[in-house]
Design a protein around this motif. Structure first.
Motif, PDB file in Angstrom:
ATOM      1  N   GLN A  20     164.468  51.354  48.493  1.00  0.00           N
ATOM      2  CA  GLN A  20     164.983  52.622  47.979  1.00  0.00           C
ATOM      3  C   GLN A  20     166.014  53.186  48.947  1.00  0.00           C
ATOM      4  O   GLN A  20     167.099  53.582  48.568  1.00  0.00           O
ATOM      5  CB  GLN A  20     163.853  53.625  47.775  1.00  0.00           C
ATOM      6  CG  GLN A  20     164.330  54.951  47.228  1.00  0.00           C
ATOM      7  CD  GLN A  20     163.206  55.938  47.052  1.00  0.00           C
ATOM      8  OE1 GLN A  20     162.076  55.684  47.433  1.00  0.00           O
ATOM      9  NE2 GLN A  20     163.516  57.079  46.482  1.00  0.00           N
ATOM     10  N   TYR A  46     164.830  57.005  40.491  1.00  0.00           N
ATOM     11  CA  TYR A  46     164.982  56.423  41.825  1.00  0.00           C
ATOM     12  C   TYR A  46     164.598  54.946  41.840  1.00  0.00           C
ATOM     13  O   TYR A  46     165.182  54.160  42.578  1.00  0.00           O
ATOM     14  CB  TYR A  46     164.198  57.217  42.883  1.00  0.00           C
ATOM     15  CG  TYR A  46     162.697  57.180  42.737  1.00  0.00           C
ATOM     16  CD1 TYR A  46     161.946  56.138  43.259  1.00  0.00           C
ATOM     17  CD2 TYR A  46     162.023  58.205  42.081  1.00  0.00           C
ATOM     18  CE1 TYR A  46     160.568  56.095  43.123  1.00  0.00           C
ATOM     19  CE2 TYR A  46     160.650  58.179  41.941  1.00  0.00           C
ATOM     20  CZ  TYR A  46     159.925  57.116  42.467  1.00  0.00           C
ATOM     21  OH  TYR A  46     158.562  57.078  42.324  1.00  0.00           O
ATOM     22  N   ALA A  50     167.302  51.883  42.544  1.00  0.00           N
ATOM     23  CA  ALA A  50     167.021  50.896  43.592  1.00  0.00           C
ATOM     24  C   ALA A  50     167.107  49.474  43.042  1.00  0.00           C
ATOM     25  O   ALA A  50     167.661  48.582  43.693  1.00  0.00           O
ATOM     26  CB  ALA A  50     165.648  51.154  44.199  1.00  0.00           C
TER      27      ALA A  50
END
Length: 60
Positions: A20, A46, A50
């Motif tokens: 991440q 998120y 990633a």
């Protein structure tokens, strides 16, 4: 079981791990593929970001 071209991969026995941020990894079970395709699950932004960053790193 995930089938792609002539390959098969079992789901549910491993994890997908992506970075991440520097030094921070996030993980999801491989069954996430099933959740997304069969149950319309949308992972958090998120996680998607990633994964896309990781794909861009390894794509030619």
């Amino acid at each position: 079981m995930l089938r792609f071209d002539d390959h098969e991969a079992p789901l549910g026995i491993a994890e997908i791990r992506v970075e991440q941020e520097k030094g921070i990894e996030i993980a999801a079970p491989t069954l996430i593929y099933h959740y997304v395709t069969d149950h319309q699950y949308r992972p958090p932004d998120y996680f998607i970001d990633a994964v896309l960053r990781q794909v861009r790193k390894i794509s030619p």
